[in-house]
Write a protein that holds these residues in place. Structure first.
Motif, short mmCIF file in Angstrom:
data_model
loop_
_atom_site.label_atom_id
_atom_site.label_comp_id
_atom_site.label_asym_id
_atom_site.label_seq_id
_atom_site.Cartn_x
_atom_site.Cartn_y
_atom_site.Cartn_z
N ARG A 174 -65.80 48.63 73.85
CA ARG A 174 -64.52 48.37 73.48
C ARG A 174 -64.49 48.83 71.63
NH1 ARG A 174 -62.42 44.43 70.19
NH2 ARG A 174 -64.23 43.05 70.73
N LEU A 175 -65.52 48.43 71.01
CA LEU A 175 -65.68 48.70 69.61
C LEU A 175 -65.60 50.27 69.37
CD1 LEU A 175 -67.87 46.05 68.34
CD2 LEU A 175 -65.58 46.13 68.22
N MET A 176 -66.54 51.06 70.16
CA MET A 176 -66.64 52.45 70.17
C MET A 176 -65.14 53.24 70.42
SD MET A 176 -69.44 54.93 71.89
CE MET A 176 -68.71 54.46 73.91
N LEU A 177 -64.48 52.52 71.33
CA LEU A 177 -63.42 53.15 71.79
C LEU A 177 -62.31 53.04 70.50
CD1 LEU A 177 -61.55 54.99 73.50
CD2 LEU A 177 -61.09 52.50 74.77
N ILE A 178 -62.10 51.78 70.22
CA ILE A 178 -60.89 51.84 69.32
C ILE A 178 -61.23 52.32 68.09
CG2 ILE A 178 -60.12 49.86 67.81
CD1 ILE A 178 -60.07 48.02 70.35
N GLY A 179 -62.79 52.44 67.51
CA GLY A 179 -63.13 53.09 66.27
C GLY A 179 -62.90 54.60 66.28
N ALA A 180 -63.08 55.17 67.59
CA ALA A 180 -62.79 56.55 67.84
C ALA A 180 -61.36 56.88 67.66
CB ALA A 180 -63.33 56.99 69.25
N LEU A 181 -60.45 56.03 68.39
CA LEU A 181 -59.23 56.30 68.17
C LEU A 181 -58.66 56.12 66.84
CD1 LEU A 181 -58.01 54.06 71.22
CD2 LEU A 181 -58.13 56.47 71.27
N ASN A 182 -59.20 54.89 66.30
CA ASN A 182 -58.54 54.75 64.75
C ASN A 182 -58.92 55.74 63.70
OD1 ASN A 182 -57.07 52.48 65.60
ND2 ASN A 182 -58.78 51.13 64.91
N TRP A 183 -60.11 56.28 64.16
CA TRP A 183 -60.57 57.39 63.21
C TRP A 183 -59.77 58.79 63.29
CZ3 TRP A 183 -63.17 56.80 58.92
CH2 TRP A 183 -63.74 58.02 58.49
N SER A 184 -59.01 58.93 64.22
CA SER A 184 -58.18 60.07 64.65
C SER A 184 -57.30 60.42 63.45
CB SER A 184 -57.54 59.99 65.93
OG SER A 184 -56.57 59.15 65.57
N HIS A 185 -56.98 59.41 62.51
CA HIS A 185 -55.98 59.55 61.41
C HIS A 185 -56.77 60.63 60.42
CE1 HIS A 185 -57.78 57.43 58.12
NE2 HIS A 185 -58.47 56.68 58.94
N VAL A 186 -58.05 60.74 60.48
CA VAL A 186 -58.82 61.54 59.59
C VAL A 186 -58.73 63.07 60.16
CG1 VAL A 186 -61.08 62.12 58.58
CG2 VAL A 186 -60.35 59.83 58.70
N TRP A 187 -58.93 63.39 61.43
CA TRP A 187 -59.17 64.54 61.75
C TRP A 187 -58.15 64.92 62.76
CZ3 TRP A 187 -58.77 64.15 66.91
CH2 TRP A 187 -59.22 63.03 67.64
N TYR A 188 -57.10 64.33 62.96
CA TYR A 188 -55.99 64.81 64.10
C TYR A 188 -54.95 65.46 63.24
CZ TYR A 188 -51.92 64.92 67.16
OH TYR A 188 -51.18 65.44 67.99
N LYS A 189 -54.58 66.77 63.77
CA LYS A 189 -53.66 67.42 63.03
C LYS A 189 -52.38 67.59 64.16
CE LYS A 189 -57.20 70.32 60.61
NZ LYS A 189 -57.87 71.88 60.25
N PRO A 190 -51.28 67.43 63.47
CA PRO A 190 -49.92 67.66 64.21
C PRO A 190 -50.03 69.28 64.79
CG PRO A 190 -49.54 66.61 62.31
CD PRO A 190 -50.81 66.92 62.15
N GLY A 191 -49.50 69.30 65.80
CA GLY A 191 -49.55 70.56 66.44
C GLY A 191 -50.67 71.04 67.15
N GLY A 192 -51.78 70.20 67.24
CA GLY A 192 -53.02 70.40 68.03
C GLY A 192 -52.85 69.88 69.17
N ASP A 193 -54.07 69.46 69.96
CA ASP A 193 -54.05 68.66 71.05
C ASP A 193 -52.92 67.53 71.09
OD1 ASP A 193 -55.72 70.57 72.32
OD2 ASP A 193 -57.56 69.33 71.81
#
Length: 213
Positions: A174-193
């Protein structure tokens, strides 16, 4: 957490339609709501400590003293932003999960809804919850942690439902999944996947644990 889900009555809608509708929950006090939205936006853009009550009042064209009719302090406002963020994101997660029956699909749906909130639908509120840590808020840290814990319990229950080998530690999963989801604010780009695509990739990776890989 007592959450009203009017969207659950619209089973025929797509997930995107349900997410947009869920974000428009009935709200009682319009001025207080405007203050909360402004606080979430400014806390997200400038940071909690760099934002003053005067800044928030100015953002909604309110006299500085009038803001104290709604909130006694900036700490109380941060607490309200946290609570509202958890409520909004929680609605999206519950709506998404209710459409699925398979445990892995339910977790995937919850992850996609969480990512949607972080990157699209409730970005300001979600970013405040991620970036403003409880230990940074004097006097309300324990209450902020409680809000986080209550929200994350949704993922705890979903992971508890998974058919995993007995040696898999669900707590760290659970910690790994939530951490990965929350870290998306660093690498996620609108218009991407799309968030749904990212969530599916995350869960497909985690499913390897089901086979003991």
């Amino acid at each position: 957490m007592n959450i009203e889900n009017p969207d659950l009555r619209q089973a025929g809608n797509t997930m995107a339609d349900e997410i947009q509708t869920a974000g428009r929950m009935p709200r009682q006090d319009n001025r207080r709501d405007r203050l909360l939205d402004a606080a979430a936006r400014l806390f997200c853009q400038r940071g909690y400590h760099a934002t003053s009550m005067r800044d928030i009042a100015k953002a909604v064209d309110m006299l500085s003293g009038s803001i104290y009719y709604h909130f006694n302090s900036k700490q109380e406002m941060l607490l309200a932003v946290y609570a509202e963020g958890a409520r909004r994101i929680g609605v999206l997660v519950e709506v998404a999960v209710a459409r699925e029956t398979d445990p892995w699909k339910r977790l995937e749906a919850a992850s996609a809804a969480h990512l949607n909130a972080l990157s699209v639908t409730h970005r300001d509120y979600a970013q405040v919850m991620i970036r403003t840590l409880p230990q940074e808020a004097d006097g309300i840290g324990a209450r902020l942690r409680d809000i986080r814990r209550d929200y994350e319990a949704k993922f705890r229950r979903l992971i508890d439902e998974l058919p995993l080998p007995p040696d898999v530690d669900r707590h760290y999963l659970r910690l790994m999944l939530i951490g990965a989801l929350n870290w998306s604010h660093v690498w996620y780009k609108p218009g991407g996947d799309r968030p749904e695509t990212v969530a599916k990739a995350f869960i497909q990776t985690l499913r390897r644990a089901e086979n003991g890989i």
